[in-house]
Design an enzyme around this catalytic site. Structure first.
Site, PDB file in Angstrom:
ATOM      1  CB  SER A 167      38.427  38.700  42.545  1.00 32.76           C
ATOM      2  OG  SER A 167      39.467  38.026  41.846  1.00 32.76           O
ATOM      3  CE1 TYR A 210      37.981  34.236  46.099  1.00 33.47           C
ATOM      4  CE2 TYR A 210      38.706  34.449  43.813  1.00 33.47           C
ATOM      5  CZ  TYR A 210      38.691  34.916  45.118  1.00 33.47           C
ATOM      6  OH  TYR A 210      39.364  36.064  45.431  1.00 33.47           O
TER       7      TYR A 210
END
Length: 260
Positions: free
Chosen positions: A139, A152
């Protein structure tokens, strides 16, 4: 020539489901992995109807040791599998101080531990065969601590580093490793994490994301960033990193640390 089978994690919805559709259209047999067996069965039935391919369903919660072990075994033993799409992952809402031990453990178990173990399970067989592909979904958040998705983002930074390290070690054995870095994408991950995107900036359609990622796959890119519109930005960043490493002299501290 028989095309390699593709094992896709997190395949019941979102990015994983679209990968399944795209590879089915290309004539690849599939093994679909996710927790929701009913949704997997529905997707598998549709893909079989629309395409002349075999689709196996392998229900598994990759945070559960026995389930993870079952998927690892399939990757080790099924010699038809030549592509692993390591997509399963979750996001997390709230700041760092608001995370619970349980939520942190689950996030790392899925985004880091399961992904790494699945890649590790299949890589030796790929190396022995002299070929195979592993796609790891990272990501943009892994490059951006400013986004305040600390845990995250750290898991996604791990995925990028892991992919780059795997390339260094495995490319000479014929294994292609791709890291894909989406930015905001319209999937169920937001709702599952309890994140309201009602007023968020416009995001990318999941089909557009996967199509771009597969273009990168076909081109054998090592790092594919679909929303990055100036590709040279990544080249500059990577060159800067390598330049920094060239200035490391581990035998002594830098002069600026030797004076007050």
């Amino acid at each position: 020539m028989t095309k390699a089978s593709v094992l896709i994690t997190g395949a019941s919805a979102g990015i994983g489901a679209v990968y399944a559709e795209r590879f089915a259209r290309r004539g690849h047999d599939l093994i679909l992995v996710a927790r929701d067996q009913n949704r997997l069965e529905e997707l598998a039935a549709r893909l079989r109807q629309e395409n002349p391919v075999s689709v196996d369903v392998l229900p598994a919660d990759l945070t559960v040791k026995s389930d993870l072990a079952a998927v690892e075994a399939r990757l080790r033993e099924d010699t038809r599998i030549g592509i692993l799409i390591n997509n399963a992952g979750i996001a997390q809402t709230g700041g760092f101080t608001g995370q619970t031990p349980g939520s942190i453990e689950r996030l790392i178990a899925l985004n880091v531990t399961a992904l790494t173990r699945l890649a590790s399970a299949v890589a030796p067989r790929f190396a022995d065969a002299g070929g195979g592909s592993i796609v790891n979904i990272s990501s943009i958040v892994g490059l951006a601590p400013e986004f305040a998705m600390t845990v995250y983002g750290a898991t996604k930074a791990f995925v990028l580093f892991l992919s780059q390290g795997m390339h260094v070690e495995l490319s000479s054995k014929g294994i292609y490793v791709q890291a894909v870095l989406p930015a905001g994408t319209y999937t169920e991950i937001w709702e599952r994490a309890g994140i309201d995107i009602t007023h968020a900036s416009k995001m990318m359609d999941v089909g557009e994301l996967v199509d771009a990622a597969m273009t990168g796959f076909d081109r054998r890119e090592l790092v594919t960033i679909p929303p990055l519109h100036q590709a040279e930005r990544w080249d500059v960043l990577d060159a800067s990193r390598q330049g920094l490493l060239s200035d490391i002299r581990q035998e002594e501290a830098a002069e600026r640390y030797k004076t007050l």
